[in-house]
Write a protein that holds these residues in place. Structure first.
Motif, PDB file in Angstrom:
ATOM      1  N   THR A  84      -5.646   0.472   5.975  1.00 10.32           N
ATOM      2  CA  THR A  84      -4.763   1.364   6.728  1.00 10.32           C
ATOM      3  C   THR A  84      -4.385   2.588   5.898  1.00 10.32           C
ATOM      4  OG1 THR A  84      -2.761   0.214   5.961  1.00 10.32           O
ATOM      5  CG2 THR A  84      -3.803  -0.605   7.978  1.00 10.32           C
ATOM      6  N   GLY A  85      -4.170   3.705   6.574  1.00 11.98           N
ATOM      7  CA  GLY A  85      -3.732   4.915   5.885  1.00 11.98           C
ATOM      8  C   GLY A  85      -2.323   4.793   5.338  1.00 11.98           C
ATOM      9  N   THR A  86      -1.499   4.006   6.027  1.00 11.84           N
ATOM     10  CA  THR A  86      -0.124   3.803   5.561  1.00 11.84           C
ATOM     11  C   THR A  86      -0.094   3.174   4.185  1.00 11.84           C
ATOM     12  OG1 THR A  86       0.604   3.508   7.842  1.00 11.84           O
ATOM     13  CG2 THR A  86       2.087   2.739   6.124  1.00 11.84           C
ATOM     14  N   ALA A  90       1.524   4.622   0.692  1.00  5.82           N
ATOM     15  CA  ALA A  90       2.486   3.843  -0.083  1.00  5.82           C
ATOM     16  C   ALA A  90       2.054   3.743  -1.546  1.00  5.82           C
ATOM     17  CB  ALA A  90       2.637   2.449   0.522  1.00  5.82           C
ATOM     18  N   VAL A  91       0.753   3.526  -1.772  1.00 10.09           N
ATOM     19  CA  VAL A  91       0.232   3.456  -3.140  1.00 10.09           C
ATOM     20  C   VAL A  91       0.419   4.791  -3.855  1.00 10.09           C
ATOM     21  CG1 VAL A  91      -1.874   3.207  -4.528  1.00 10.09           C
ATOM     22  CG2 VAL A  91      -1.414   1.619  -2.656  1.00 10.09           C
ATOM     23  N   ALA A  92       0.159   5.893  -3.146  1.00 11.19           N
ATOM     24  CA  ALA A  92       0.301   7.222  -3.757  1.00 11.19           C
ATOM     25  C   ALA A  92       1.747   7.470  -4.191  1.00 11.19           C
ATOM     26  CB  ALA A  92      -0.144   8.295  -2.763  1.00 11.19           C
ATOM     27  N   GLN A 237       7.758   5.075   2.639  1.00 13.78           N
ATOM     28  CA  GLN A 237       6.942   3.872   2.520  1.00 13.78           C
ATOM     29  C   GLN A 237       6.315   3.792   1.133  1.00 13.78           C
ATOM     30  OE1 GLN A 237       7.035   1.240   4.318  1.00 13.78           O
ATOM     31  NE2 GLN A 237       5.392   1.309   5.830  1.00 13.78           N
ATOM     32  N   SER A 238       6.515   2.670   0.478  1.00 10.29           N
ATOM     33  CA  SER A 238       5.954   2.427  -0.848  1.00 10.29           C
ATOM     34  C   SER A 238       5.475   0.985  -0.908  1.00 10.29           C
ATOM     35  CB  SER A 238       7.012   2.687  -1.929  1.00 10.29           C
ATOM     36  OG  SER A 238       8.080   1.759  -1.803  1.00 10.29           O
ATOM     37  N   ILE A 239       4.868   0.610  -2.018  1.00  6.67           N
ATOM     38  CA  ILE A 239       4.403  -0.767  -2.147  1.00  6.67           C
ATOM     39  C   ILE A 239       5.580  -1.732  -2.090  1.00  6.67           C
ATOM     40  CG2 ILE A 239       3.279  -2.405  -3.690  1.00  6.67           C
ATOM     41  CD1 ILE A 239       1.508  -0.184  -4.680  1.00  6.67           C
ATOM     42  N   ILE A 265      -3.275  -3.710  -9.353  1.00  2.97           N
ATOM     43  CA  ILE A 265      -2.940  -2.425  -9.990  1.00  2.97           C
ATOM     44  C   ILE A 265      -2.544  -2.644 -11.443  1.00  2.97           C
ATOM     45  CG2 ILE A 265      -1.314  -0.495  -9.986  1.00  2.97           C
ATOM     46  CD1 ILE A 265      -1.220  -0.718  -6.944  1.00  2.97           C
ATOM     47  N   GLY A 266      -1.762  -3.687 -11.699  1.00  8.33           N
ATOM     48  CA  GLY A 266      -1.383  -3.997 -13.077  1.00  8.33           C
ATOM     49  C   GLY A 266      -2.588  -4.293 -13.951  1.00  8.33           C
ATOM     50  N   ILE A 267      -3.559  -5.046 -13.417  1.00  4.75           N
ATOM     51  CA  ILE A 267      -4.767  -5.371 -14.183  1.00  4.75           C
ATOM     52  C   ILE A 267      -5.591  -4.119 -14.455  1.00  4.75           C
ATOM     53  CG2 ILE A 267      -6.967  -6.601 -14.068  1.00  4.75           C
ATOM     54  CD1 ILE A 267      -5.511  -8.812 -12.524  1.00  4.75           C
TER      55      ILE A 267
END
Length: 291
Positions: A84-86, A90-92, A237-239, A265-267
């Motif tokens: 999803t684009g959402t 959120a990741v950005a 909206q975020s993670i 993301i942490g890895i």
């Protein structure tokens, strides 16, 4: 006697030639595909073991499937979420907050570490305080952050910086403390003083410990950011908000999928720090077998 000396000389030369051959063999670069495979297979093995253990826990009936869904339920939801684009918006936003907060923490922590490491008065005054701040749970700062900055981006960044900066400062201090005295004497002999001594001698010598502090500082920053996005909901909206809302509607499969994304993301960031660490060890001639 002469023959004996020649035999000894020949033996030494053969040993040196063997060591040279060994060094040349060790220095050869691996095939790129081999390097990729050697980096991926341990991760893939760990993932498979984790999925198998997770599935066994679910099959044991320890919790109802709607409370603890298994990989077969979560994996499809994971791919639905990332498609999803959402999600990417959120990741950005989350990564923007993480990078800005970490950059500020590096600036502040590096400056504090540099000052404290060079002054015994500052070390006596603030050394224990920095360590105390490092051990303090970042979530404990949020009541104060909300009072100071309300529910805003500044409140989140405030806690991220406080979570990461002490580790970065301590990493630099430890690196300076373990700078070999002989290097300091050589620098003094060469006339390095003041900022030049710090820039050309102390910083390069303390770089491995400083990178370790940066890595630990990122870990604290990332944890602080996730806690902040769960506590400080400001409409974007975020993670963290994805995790919060999936919990609010009791969508456990999506909640676990978001948790897996946070782990991934942490890895990935840890792998980036690993690249920097290997580059430093390669420059210093400290490569391990398999690197």
């Amino acid at each position: 006697m002469v023959l004996e000396q020649q035999e000894k000389s020949g033996g030494i030369q053969r040993q040196i030639a063997g060591l040279d051959a060994l060094e040349l063999t060790a220095g050869k670069k691996k095939n790129p595909l081999v390097r990729v495979w050697s980096a991926l297979w341990p991760i893939m093995t760990a993932v498979l073991i984790s999925l198998a253990a997770w599935e066994l826990v679910v099959l044991s009936g320890w919790r109802e499937p709607w409370v603890l869904p298994g990989p077969r339920e979560v994996v499809p939801v994971f791919f639905e979420v990332v498609a999803t684009g959402t999600f990417w918006d959120a990741v950005a936003l989350t990564m923007q907050r993480a990078l800005v907060g970490f950059a500020l923490a590096v600036l502040i922590g590096g400056t504090i570490g540099a000052l404290v490491s060079q002054s015994w008065v500052l070390r006596r005054a603030f050394g224990s305080l920095i360590t105390g701040l490092q051990t303090m749970p970042s979530i404990a700062w949020f009541p104060l952050a909300i009072l100071l900055f309300k529910l805003s981006e500044s409140a989140i960044l405030f806690v991220v910086v406080l979570g990461a900066a002490p580790s970065i400062a301590n990493g630099l201090i430890a690196g300076v403390d373990y700078t070999p005295p002989i290097l300091l004497r050589v620098g003094q002999t060469m006339g390095l003083t003041g900022f030049a001594r710090y820039r050309h001698l102390i910083i390069p010598a303390s770089l491995p410990s400083f990178v370790a502090g940066l890595k630990q500082g990122w870990a604290f920053a990332w944890r602080s950011l996730m806690a902040g996005e769960l506590l400080v909901i400001i409409g974007k909206q975020s993670i963290g908000t994805l995790l919060h809302f999936s919990r609010e509607v009791s969508d456990t499969a999506e909640m676990i999928a978001v948790m897996v994304i946070i782990l991934i993301i942490g890895i990935l960031v840890d792998q980036l720090f690993g690249v920097v660490d290997r580059a430093i060890r390669s420059r210093w001639g400290l490569q391990r077998v398999g690197d």
